[in-house]
Design an enzyme around this catalytic site. Structure first.
Site, PDB file in Angstrom:
ATOM      1  N   ARG A 146      65.554-101.497 -18.339  1.00 11.53           N
ATOM      2  CA  ARG A 146      65.788-101.135 -18.435  1.00 11.53           C
ATOM      3  C   ARG A 146      66.139-101.574 -20.653  1.00 11.53           C
ATOM      4  O   ARG A 146      66.744-102.566 -20.324  1.00 11.53           O
ATOM      5  CB  ARG A 146      67.493 -99.784 -18.728  1.00 11.53           C
ATOM      6  CG  ARG A 146      66.714 -99.157 -17.401  1.00 11.53           C
ATOM      7  CD  ARG A 146      68.373 -98.540 -17.577  1.00 11.53           C
ATOM      8  NE  ARG A 146      68.263 -97.422 -15.746  1.00 11.53           N
ATOM      9  CZ  ARG A 146      68.495 -97.620 -14.995  1.00 11.53           C
ATOM     10  NH1 ARG A 146      69.566 -98.412 -14.601  1.00 11.53           N
ATOM     11  NH2 ARG A 146      68.063 -96.450 -13.921  1.00 11.53           N
ATOM     12  N   LYS A 170      72.828 -98.693 -14.928  1.00 16.86           N
ATOM     13  CA  LYS A 170      73.843 -96.886 -15.100  1.00 16.86           C
ATOM     14  C   LYS A 170      74.602 -96.857 -13.384  1.00 16.86           C
ATOM     15  O   LYS A 170      74.249 -97.368 -13.059  1.00 16.86           O
ATOM     16  CB  LYS A 170      72.958 -95.780 -14.867  1.00 16.86           C
ATOM     17  CG  LYS A 170      71.371 -95.606 -16.293  1.00 16.86           C
ATOM     18  CD  LYS A 170      70.586 -94.429 -16.057  1.00 16.86           C
ATOM     19  CE  LYS A 170      69.964 -94.341 -17.122  1.00 16.86           C
ATOM     20  NZ  LYS A 170      69.456 -92.905 -17.586  1.00 16.86           N
ATOM     21  N   HIS A 235      60.437 -98.727 -23.075  1.00 13.15           N
ATOM     22  CA  HIS A 235      60.817 -97.381 -21.722  1.00 13.15           C
ATOM     23  C   HIS A 235      59.128 -96.842 -21.305  1.00 13.15           C
ATOM     24  O   HIS A 235      58.873 -96.711 -20.361  1.00 13.15           O
ATOM     25  CB  HIS A 235      61.035 -96.243 -22.072  1.00 13.15           C
ATOM     26  CG  HIS A 235      61.445 -95.390 -21.333  1.00 13.15           C
ATOM     27  ND1 HIS A 235      63.114 -96.329 -20.245  1.00 13.15           N
ATOM     28  CD2 HIS A 235      62.018 -94.468 -20.375  1.00 13.15           C
ATOM     29  CE1 HIS A 235      63.645 -95.027 -19.383  1.00 13.15           C
ATOM     30  NE2 HIS A 235      62.974 -94.103 -18.992  1.00 13.15           N
ATOM     31  N   ARG A 238      58.653 -99.873 -19.148  1.00 19.70           N
ATOM     32  CA  ARG A 238      59.249 -99.719 -17.371  1.00 19.70           C
ATOM     33  C   ARG A 238      58.697 -98.571 -16.900  1.00 19.70           C
ATOM     34  O   ARG A 238      58.050 -99.316 -15.883  1.00 19.70           O
ATOM     35  CB  ARG A 238      60.571 -99.574 -17.957  1.00 19.70           C
ATOM     36  CG  ARG A 238      61.291 -99.092 -16.473  1.00 19.70           C
ATOM     37  CD  ARG A 238      62.512 -98.438 -17.053  1.00 19.70           C
ATOM     38  NE  ARG A 238      63.476 -97.638 -16.371  1.00 19.70           N
ATOM     39  CZ  ARG A 238      63.861 -98.239 -15.208  1.00 19.70           C
ATOM     40  NH1 ARG A 238      63.801 -99.423 -15.061  1.00 19.70           N
ATOM     41  NH2 ARG A 238      64.708 -96.963 -14.071  1.00 19.70           N
ATOM     42  N   HIS A 261      67.083 -96.003  -9.257  1.00 21.41           N
ATOM     43  CA  HIS A 261      66.861 -95.073  -9.458  1.00 21.41           C
ATOM     44  C   HIS A 261      68.232 -94.615  -8.319  1.00 21.41           C
ATOM     45  O   HIS A 261      68.210 -95.272  -7.919  1.00 21.41           O
ATOM     46  CB  HIS A 261      65.916 -94.272  -9.595  1.00 21.41           C
ATOM     47  CG  HIS A 261      64.976 -94.373 -10.499  1.00 21.41           C
ATOM     48  ND1 HIS A 261      63.859 -94.960  -9.797  1.00 21.41           N
ATOM     49  CD2 HIS A 261      65.211 -94.445 -11.835  1.00 21.41           C
ATOM     50  CE1 HIS A 261      62.131 -94.536 -11.721  1.00 21.41           C
ATOM     51  NE2 HIS A 261      64.243 -94.512 -12.307  1.00 21.41           N
ATOM     52  N   TYR A 270      56.272 -91.320 -10.042  1.00 21.00           N
ATOM     53  CA  TYR A 270      55.070 -91.935 -10.129  1.00 21.00           C
ATOM     54  C   TYR A 270      53.845 -92.116  -9.320  1.00 21.00           C
ATOM     55  O   TYR A 270      53.022 -92.097  -9.055  1.00 21.00           O
ATOM     56  CB  TYR A 270      55.069 -93.075  -9.944  1.00 21.00           C
ATOM     57  CG  TYR A 270      56.086 -93.597 -11.208  1.00 21.00           C
ATOM     58  CD1 TYR A 270      56.122 -94.037 -12.489  1.00 21.00           C
ATOM     59  CD2 TYR A 270      57.894 -94.140 -10.874  1.00 21.00           C
ATOM     60  CE1 TYR A 270      56.702 -94.259 -13.439  1.00 21.00           C
ATOM     61  CE2 TYR A 270      58.481 -94.036 -12.359  1.00 21.00           C
ATOM     62  CZ  TYR A 270      58.465 -94.129 -13.811  1.00 21.00           C
ATOM     63  OH  TYR A 270      58.791 -94.668 -14.350  1.00 21.00           O
TER      64      TYR A 270
END
Length: 291
Positions: A146, A170, A235, A238, A261, A270
């Protein structure tokens, strides 16, 4: 909103301590709750009838904004109920917009190769900025970082002989991210030119490179490769990392871990991006495909 402000402060303290929410997430919660208070008058005493009017009040907002504000209120009212600040939780009356997760913007491998060719040509000049930019590109696409993770890397984050990074992403959660030999070499070349003092791998003044500046640099590198600015961002690189790994045969659970994630449903997007490869995989591997 005097009483509301105190309750919002306590809610955000809880989110920081128990959920590990980042400063950006906390700021977003505060903004959404403040906006909702403007529509409801008082959050502490809002009932189901008041919440039922939000659908009309938010009619002009984007579905994603409605969903985000409703989610913030849902967690806030749950907090008030759990802590005994109110006897009920009226959040069932909040609007629930139907959201369809948008497919991410992606670059094909030829476009990424063109970006690297242009960045490598510039770095060959030995100019520190060009050498730094190549290291940024290698870590963005090669490790799937990120933007915030990348710009805030410590100076010695990439260690010789260590093919991974330890990241705190995160929710203050740790994960490992791969470091390719190419990326390690690019970082090594940059460290020979980077300012020797300071804690950051990519310093800028007394701090590290900002996300806004990274965004500008990536757009400039995309322009060198003939990629329109609206199609490129940190992004997007990424997303390219994830999409191209999946196309190469990566397992979805492995990809989830590499991207950091929390929910595999986020990673599953994806599979829609690379649906063609999945059809080919079924046709090639499924037992009935040979009959």
């Amino acid at each position: 909103m005097a009483d509301d402000r105190l309750l919002v402060d306590r809610f955000l303290e809880m989110m920081a301590a128990e959920a590990g929410s980042s400063p950006n997430t906390l700021a977003a919660y505060r903004s959404d709750l403040t906006a909702a208070a403007g529509d409801l008058g008082r959050l502490e005493t809002a009932d189901t009838d008041a919440l039922g009017t939000l659908g009309e009040a938010w009619a002009g907002l984007a579905p994603a904004t409605v969903a985000r504000r409703a989610a913030a209120l849902r967690r806030f009212f749950g907090f008030l109920f759990d802590e005994g600040f109110r006897p009920d939780d009226p959040s069932a009356a909040l609007p629930r917009p139907s959201l369809r997760r948008p497919l991410p913007k992606i670059l094909d491998t030829h476009e990424v190769e063109a970006m690297f060719a242009a960045a490598e040509e510039r770095a060959a000049s030995g100019q520190p900025v060009a050498v730094r930019n190549l290291a940024l590109l290698e870590l963005l696409y090669g490790s799937g970082l990120r933007a915030t993770e990348l710009v805030s890397l410590p100076r010695r984050a990439v260690r010789p002989g260590q093919p991974f990074l330890m990241l705190r992403g995160k929710g203050d959660k740790e994960r490992l991210a791969p470091v390719s030999g190419r990326a390690a070499s690019a970082v090594e070349a940059w460290l020979k030119l980077a300012p020797a003092d300071g804690p950051w791998l990519f310093p800028s003044g007394k701090k590290h490179l900002s996300r806004v500046r990274l965004y500008q640099l990536v757009r400039a590198m995309g322009a060198d490769a003939g990629i329109p600015p609206e199609r490129i961002s940190p992004h997007v690189l990424r997303h390219a990392f994830a999409t191209h790994l999946l196309a190469g045969g990566a397992d979805l659970r492995v990809l989830q871990s590499l991207l950091g994630h929390a929910d595999i449903a986020t990673t599953q997007i994806y599979t829609h991006v690379d649906a063609g490869r999945l059809v080919e995989l079924v046709n090639a591997r499924h037992p009935l495909a040979q009959r």
